[in-house]
Design an enzyme around this catalytic site. Structure first.
Site, PDB file in Angstrom:
ATOM      1  CE1 TYR A 160      -4.192   1.454  -0.242  1.00  0.00           C
ATOM      2  CE2 TYR A 160      -3.541   2.768   1.669  1.00  0.00           C
ATOM      3  CZ  TYR A 160      -4.414   2.514   0.624  1.00  0.00           C
ATOM      4  OH  TYR A 160      -5.517   3.324   0.447  1.00  0.00           O
ATOM      5  CE  LYS A 167      -7.454   6.007   0.646  1.00  0.00           C
ATOM      6  NZ  LYS A 167      -8.566   6.734  -0.025  1.00  0.00           N
TER       7      LYS A 167
HETATM    8  O1  0WE Z   1      -6.986   2.827  -1.746  1.00  0.00           O
HETATM    9  C1  0WE Z   1      -7.004   1.810  -2.411  1.00  0.00           C
HETATM   10  C2  0WE Z   1      -6.516   1.822  -3.864  1.00  0.00           C
HETATM   11  C3  0WE Z   1      -5.924   3.111  -4.268  1.00  0.00           C
HETATM   12  C4  0WE Z   1      -5.154   3.110  -5.564  1.00  0.00           C
HETATM   13  C5  0WE Z   1      -5.186   2.092  -6.506  1.00  0.00           C
HETATM   14  C6  0WE Z   1      -4.441   2.192  -7.666  1.00  0.00           C
HETATM   15  C7  0WE Z   1      -4.376   1.110  -8.688  1.00  0.00           C
HETATM   16  C8  0WE Z   1      -3.999   1.613 -10.065  1.00  0.00           C
HETATM   17  C9  0WE Z   1      -4.388   4.221  -5.802  1.00  0.00           C
HETATM   18  N1  0WE Z   1      -3.659   4.340  -6.926  1.00  0.00           N
HETATM   19  C10 0WE Z   1      -3.682   3.368  -7.853  1.00  0.00           C
HETATM   20  N2  0WE Z   1      -2.908   3.537  -8.966  1.00  0.00           N
HETATM   21  C11 0WE Z   1      -2.970   2.712 -10.039  1.00  0.00           C
HETATM   22  O2  0WE Z   1      -2.219   2.886 -11.017  1.00  0.00           O
HETATM   23  N3  0WE Z   1      -7.432   0.644  -1.856  1.00  0.00           N
HETATM   24  C12 0WE Z   1      -7.837   0.637  -0.464  1.00  0.00           C
HETATM   25  C13 0WE Z   1      -7.447  -0.645  -2.580  1.00  0.00           C
HETATM   26  C14 0WE Z   1      -6.116  -1.259  -2.363  1.00  0.00           C
HETATM   27  O3  0WE Z   1      -5.061  -0.882  -3.102  1.00  0.00           O
HETATM   28  C15 0WE Z   1      -3.965  -1.555  -2.607  1.00  0.00           C
HETATM   29  C16 0WE Z   1      -4.348  -2.358  -1.545  1.00  0.00           C
HETATM   30  C17 0WE Z   1      -5.728  -2.172  -1.373  1.00  0.00           C
HETATM   31  C18 0WE Z   1      -6.589  -2.811  -0.343  1.00  0.00           C
HETATM   32  C19 0WE Z   1      -2.638  -1.482  -3.015  1.00  0.00           C
HETATM   33  C20 0WE Z   1      -1.707  -2.273  -2.373  1.00  0.00           C
HETATM   34  C21 0WE Z   1      -2.072  -3.078  -1.318  1.00  0.00           C
HETATM   35  C22 0WE Z   1      -3.390  -3.134  -0.891  1.00  0.00           C
END
Ligand code: 0WE
Length: 271
Positions: A160, A167
């Site tokens: 993450y 966040k």
């Molecule tokens: O906040 C999120 C995702 C946020 C996110 C996702 C992406 C994917 C594609 C931000 N930036 C990007 N950029 C991209 O290019 N989540 C809570 C979902 C999430 O994302 C993770 C998680 C979880 C859960 C990333 C790594 C590990 C766990």
């Protein structure tokens, strides 16, 4: 017999629908079900057609492109909404971005200045930027704002990475916005959702393992659904939560309260 909707007649702006799996879309559907009138903003023309199609299912006719990384786009959104509505009861902020390369493997080696900047700009500042723009309309309605967060704000976990600090900044911003705007009757809260398979989670390495781990470890022994996130957002966005502001409410099947669990033990133990 049908009860009156919890959001009957409320005007709601939803930022962050990217697909039919989006938490933003689940929240929009819950608001529509409860009688709200909806407006949508989306990122990038690539998504325009898809979001327009989803919006029309809810009867919404206000659908605007808005890259929240650009002040001009936020201003254009403000003008588009203001032309149609003289108040805003509900603002849903359900968007985040960090460069994909920053969301894999080591935090230290993969967090350069630009990844840190863009993650904080798009994922945290954008809440302040939208609330700044809509403050007069929100104040007229004594409105409610909800954003989406994740456990990485408070705890370290794999991959993450820079989204964790972003966040943390978002959740602190929720408190400072709530503190600042409370005197105007505007409430600001966050829902910290457990992992759900959305576009934002697609292609994240190890996402399936994370879901499995949550299902074995969370007190409820399962992961959560987009509908569960939406119903909690609905609570925070309506008068049911009139005494709640500045809060981060977890919708994670209890995962975050666990300090240790013998998740891998066979039933009945052996110690
Ligand atoms: O906040 C999120 C995702 C946020 C996110 C996702 C992406 C994917 C594609 C931000 N930036 C990007 N950029 C991209 O290019 N989540 C809570 C979902 C999430 O994302 C993770 C998680 C979880 C859960 C990333 C790594 C590990 C766990």
């Amino acid at each position: 017999m049908s009860r009156p909707g919890l959001a009957q007649g409320k005007k709601a702006l939803i930022a962050g629908v990217a697909s039919e799996r989006s938490l933003a879309w689940a929240i929009a559907q819950a608001l529509a079900r409860e009688g709200a009138e909806l407006a949508f903003s989306y990122q990038g023309e690539r998504l325009g057609e898809r979001v327009r199609a989803l919006a029309s299912e809810t009867g919404s006719t206000i659908v605007e492109a808005c890259d929240v990384g650009r002040d001009e786009d936020i201003e254009n959104l403000r003008q588009a909404v203001t032309r149609r509505w003289d108040r805003l009861d509900i603002l849903v902020h359900a968007l985040a971005f960090a460069p994909r390369e920053a969301l894999t493997e080591g935090f230290t080696d993969n967090t350069d200045r630009e990844a840190f900047r863009v993650a904080h700009d798009v994922s945290a500042y954008s809440l302040i930027g939208l609330v700044r723009a809509f403050r007069p309309l929100l104040a007229k309605a004594r409105g409610s704002v909800v954003t989406l967060s994740y456990l990485g704000a408070e705890r370290a976990l794999p991959n993450y990475n820079v989204m964790g600090p972003a966040k943390a900044s978002l959740e602190a911003s929720v408190r400072f916005l709530a503190f600042d705007l409370g005197p105007e009757g505007i409430r600001v809260n966050a829902v910290s959702a457990g992992p759900v398979k959305t576009l934002a989670a697609a292609g994240i390495p190890g996402f399936r393992r994370m879901l499995d781990h949550v299902q074995r470890t969370a007190p409820l022994r399962r992961s959560i659904t987009a509908e569960e996130v939406a119903n909690t957002a609905l609570f925070l966005l309506t008068d049911l939560s009139s005494g709640v502001t500045g809060e981060t409410l977890y919708v994670d099947a209890g995962y975050h309260i666990v300090g240790m669990s013998f998740e891998d033990d066979p039933p009945g133990g052996g110690g």
